[in-house]
Design an enzyme around this catalytic site. Structure first.
Site, PDB file in Angstrom:
ATOM      1  N   ASN A 138      -4.405   5.976  -0.912  1.00  0.00           N
ATOM      2  CA  ASN A 138      -3.746   6.289   0.353  1.00  0.00           C
ATOM      3  C   ASN A 138      -3.140   7.687   0.357  1.00  0.00           C
ATOM      4  OD1 ASN A 138      -4.347   3.980   1.791  1.00  0.00           O
ATOM      5  ND2 ASN A 138      -2.592   2.858   1.024  1.00  0.00           N
ATOM      6  N   GLU A 156      -5.793  -1.057  -7.389  1.00  0.00           N
ATOM      7  CA  GLU A 156      -4.839  -0.137  -7.994  1.00  0.00           C
ATOM      8  C   GLU A 156      -3.753  -0.960  -8.677  1.00  0.00           C
ATOM      9  OE1 GLU A 156      -4.793   3.906  -5.293  1.00  0.00           O
ATOM     10  OE2 GLU A 156      -3.625   2.208  -4.565  1.00  0.00           O
ATOM     11  N   SER A 200       0.819  -1.209   0.000  1.00  0.00           N
ATOM     12  CA  SER A 200       0.000   0.000   0.000  1.00  0.00           C
ATOM     13  C   SER A 200       0.853   1.260   0.000  1.00  0.00           C
ATOM     14  CB  SER A 200      -0.919   0.018   1.230  1.00  0.00           C
ATOM     15  OG  SER A 200      -0.150  -0.038   2.417  1.00  0.00           O
ATOM     16  N   HIS A 221      -2.774  -3.725  -5.902  1.00  0.00           N
ATOM     17  CA  HIS A 221      -3.164  -3.296  -4.561  1.00  0.00           C
ATOM     18  C   HIS A 221      -4.665  -3.451  -4.351  1.00  0.00           C
ATOM     19  CE1 HIS A 221      -3.601   0.163  -1.453  1.00  0.00           C
ATOM     20  NE2 HIS A 221      -3.487  -0.998  -0.847  1.00  0.00           N
TER      21      HIS A 221
END
Length: 280
Positions: free
Chosen positions: A185, A147, A114, A135
């Site tokens: 994130n 992702e 991440s 991800h």
């Protein structure tokens, strides 16, 4: 890609294995000890029973998933490897180097990181052109997003194959270049951190901060409840990586977050974070 090897039998690894198995693929799930594997088997059974009870899976579909997932403490070759181990670059790189020695040349390496540089891991993997970030989001069984993080060396063939695979397992991929925090994130971590800062400064209670974002920004979950769900240790690690990579003060973790992690109050997984989950 019919045979998948998932390194890591924790929450993410186990959910990802179920996603692949639910799409008809044979999945080997590996972790480092028999005790961890035994716990993973129990979690798998609990997960399948829960989904069946809620009507999300038929009994036949649950049995099919059970039959496609095997557990091991060994490294095994596959068509695609996905690692979901501790969020430490050294551990991930060592794992990929070991796998490179036993996997066929066509095997694609994926990381579920991440926050760690996919380009860094690709360069050390032994097959930089066949390396990509994949991800998933927690809970991987229900969250539709993946992702796809392209390292600077990721080939078009690898990207296309993994994009098609993501669609095949019922997910919605977005393409991201290798940059600190990727997309989600990069946006969410500072938002949660700012909510923690507001709490630390006494601007509002935890309940009212979350209520304000639910009702004022139409978020399905407030940022402090989301931080507890993600895991406060995970959030702290992401913020520290972002700050280390960018030196941008907007990523500096709030002291209250660091204090919670030091106290072992990590959110839902420990029963206490910004909210109490032990007493309802």
């Amino acid at each position: 890609m019919k045979n998948i090897f998932v390194a890591g039998a924790g929450t993410m690894g186990l959910d990802i294995a179920q996603v692949f198995a639910g799409a008809g693929m044979a999945v080997a799930v590996r972790d480092i000890s028999d005790d961890i594997i035994a716990a993973a088997r129990e979690k798998l059974e609990a997960s399948l029973s829960r989904q069946t009870a809620k009507g999300r899976l038929s009994a036949d579909a649950a049995d099919a998933i059970r039959g496609r997932i095997t557990f091991t403490v060994s490294l095994e070759p596959a068509d695609l490897v996905l690692e979901a181990v501790l969020e430490r670059a050294d551990i991930k790189i060592d794992l990929f180097r070991e796998l490179d020695a036993i996997c066929p040349a066509g095997c694609v390496f994926c990381t579920n990181t991440s926050s760690i540089s996919v380009t860094q891991m690709a360069a050390a993997s032994g097959r930089p052109d066949r390396f990509i970030g994949m991800h998933f989001f927690n809970p991987a069984l229900t969250m539709p997003l993946i992702e796809l993080v392209r390292a600077s060396s990721t080939s078009e063939e690898t990207y296309s194959a993994v994009y098609d695979l993501a669609v095949r397992i019922g997910k919605e991929p977005v393409t991201v270049s290798d940059s600190p925090g990727f997309v989600v994130n990069r946006i969410l971590a500072p938002m949660m951190n700012e909510a923690i800062c507001l709490l630390y400064e006494g601007a509002a209670s935890a309940e009212d901060i979350d209520k304000a974002m639910r009702l004022g920004a139409n978020h399905p979950m407030g940022p402090l409840h989301l931080a507890d769900l993600v895991g406060l240790d995970v959030l702290l690690h992401v913020l520290d990586v972002l700050f280390e990579d960018t030196h941008d003060p907007k990523f500096r973790a709030c002291y209250l977050l660091r204090r919670k992690v030091r106290a072992g109050e990590l959110g839902r997984k420990t029963g206490r974070g910004f909210f109490d989950y032990e007493n309802g």
